[in-house]
Enzyme design. Structure first.
Site, PDB file in Angstrom:
ATOM      1  N   GLU A 233       0.046   7.568 -13.364  1.00  0.00           N
ATOM      2  CA  GLU A 233      -0.898   8.068 -14.360  1.00  0.00           C
ATOM      3  C   GLU A 233      -0.415   9.297 -15.134  1.00  0.00           C
ATOM      4  OE1 GLU A 233      -4.821   8.522 -12.730  1.00  0.00           O
ATOM      5  OE2 GLU A 233      -5.070   6.361 -12.419  1.00  0.00           O
ATOM      6  N   GLU A 337      -4.869   0.015  -9.095  1.00  0.00           N
ATOM      7  CA  GLU A 337      -6.052   0.776  -8.699  1.00  0.00           C
ATOM      8  C   GLU A 337      -7.275   0.209  -9.404  1.00  0.00           C
ATOM      9  OE1 GLU A 337      -5.978   4.999  -9.042  1.00  0.00           O
ATOM     10  OE2 GLU A 337      -3.896   5.200  -8.326  1.00  0.00           O
TER      11      GLU A 337
END
Length: 398
Positions: A233, A337
């Site tokens: 991320e 995720e």
């Protein structure tokens, strides 16, 4: 919630040249019965709706090596870290010796061999392990950086348990040098600004990746590690991240491949090198990659933070059924995720409460995983366990 009653045993046939979980020939109950041919209603909730299609089906070991205090406030407090926002802050406050002791106790108890066996019994075949660069202790600036020490032996141990159980393992650089996002403890520190996007920090990260690759290929307990994610991320404003894609990505890829070449690893046993996909919003990860052999891509899908999706059960189900998470055609992509959490302002209201809306959450989970399996190479739930008492974040259901 979603894996409480049925103990599924997945028989996975792996293929070295693919180095991903391969076709599952059967998914059977421990008593040998094929659950996909059962017609009666199962007690409670089960995983029976999943097709036996050879997809990645896994969980993240969140808060093991990169502690996220929101997930486990009691554990964090018991470690003496309750008034601190991140690992960095807690270690600085406790001092290195005390911090090492409490974090090693945490690593020793947060994920046990029993957890791995329970994951296996639920029919899962993959674990994703977030780690921080500080696991390579020589990279840490001792005069200005503060992180717990001794994590490598615990990483090797959990990988050994998972390898013995037949799991595919992804190791994710979740905490990058300098922090890849600001004020985000899931980088290991609550940095006022993202300091990762500089050449000297990239160099430290590539050193970490080379070191980790060498350990993976030389350590039997890590034999089932098949993928390294080179940074989790990054910030989504491509203007702010400068040379991440043009410099760090190709150099990180080369660092892993050079370490493999030095170790005498043949190309059919290479690790997959994973980046966030283009849908993440940090640009096209392939733009500057001259070599994409054994690349892989990570998609994260948290609808609770997607303002384009109306906050209603029907909208959530519709999006989860139809949103193509591989629309950028990057293969293989894994939804690394996702959760069942909904916006904070409604999550405990009667229309969304986990106690009264179990039927919806079961349907939503099924909609997500079936869609991910249709469009991508599979899915990895965030996370295996929490202390929230909320199955929307905990695959274990606690």
């Amino acid at each position: 919630m979603f894996a409480t009653y049925f103990a599924l045993l997945v028989l996975v046939v792996t293929h070295a040249s693919a180095w991903l979980p391969e076709v599952q020939k059967h998914i059977l109950a421990l008593d040998g019965e094929n659950l996909f041919e059962r017609n009666e209603t199962a007690p409670g909730n089960s995983k029976r709706w999943l097709p036996a299609s050879g997809k990645v089906r896994g969980v993240n070991l969140g808060s093991l090596f990169v502690f996220e205090p929101w997930m486990a406030t009691n554990e964090w407090s018991n470690m003496g870290c309750g008034s601190y926002t991140s690992e960095f802050d807690c270690v600085a406050a406790l001092g290195q010796t005390q911090a090492n002791s409490v974090f090693q106790t945490h690593w020793n108890t947060w994920i046990t061999q029993g957890d791995i066996q329970q994951m296996q019994s639920y029919g899962l075949n993959t674990i994703r392990i977030p780690v921080g660069y500080w696991m390579m202790e020589s990279l840490v600036y001792s005069d200005s950086e503060h992180f717990p020490q001794g994590g490598l032996q615990y990483l090797q141990r959990v990988c050994g348990w998972a390898s013995d159980a037949g799991f595919y393992i992804i190791i994710d650089l979740h905490g990058a040098p300098g922090a890849q996002m600001a004020q985000n403890p899931d980088t290991g520190q609550s940095a006022p600004s993202p300091g990762f996007y500089a050449d000297y920090q990239y160099d430290r990260a590539t050193q970490f990746l080379s070191w980790l690759t060498t350990i993976i290929h030389s350590t039997n307990s890590m034999r089932n590690v098949g993928m390294i994610e080179i940074v989790n991320e990054p910030v989504q404003d491509s203007g702010a991240i400068g040379t991440l894609r043009s410099s760090y990505y190709p150099n990180a890829y080369s660092a892993i491949r050079n370490a493999e070449s030095t170790a005498g690893v043949t190309s059919n046993n290479y690790l997959h090198v994973q980046t966030m996909n283009a849908l993440w919003g940090a640009g096209d990860p392939n733009q500057y990659m001259s070599n994409q052999y054994f690349m892989a891509y990570d998609d994260h899908r948290y609808i609770k933070w997607d303002s384009a999706v109306a906050v209603s059960q029907s909208a959530y189900l519709s999006d989860s059924c139809h949103n193509n998470r591989n629309s950028d055609n990057e293969n293989p992509t894994i939804v690394g995720e996702f959760s069942l959490s909904v916006p904070d302002n409604v999550q405990w209201t009667s229309g969304w409460a986990p106690t009264s809306q179990k039927n919806f959450y079961s349907q939503w989970f099924a909609a997500q995983v079936l869609n991910y399996e249709k469009d991508t190479n599979g899915w990895i739930f965030w996370s295996w366990k929490t202390q929230l008492g909320d199955y929307r974040w905990s695959y274990q259901g606690k």
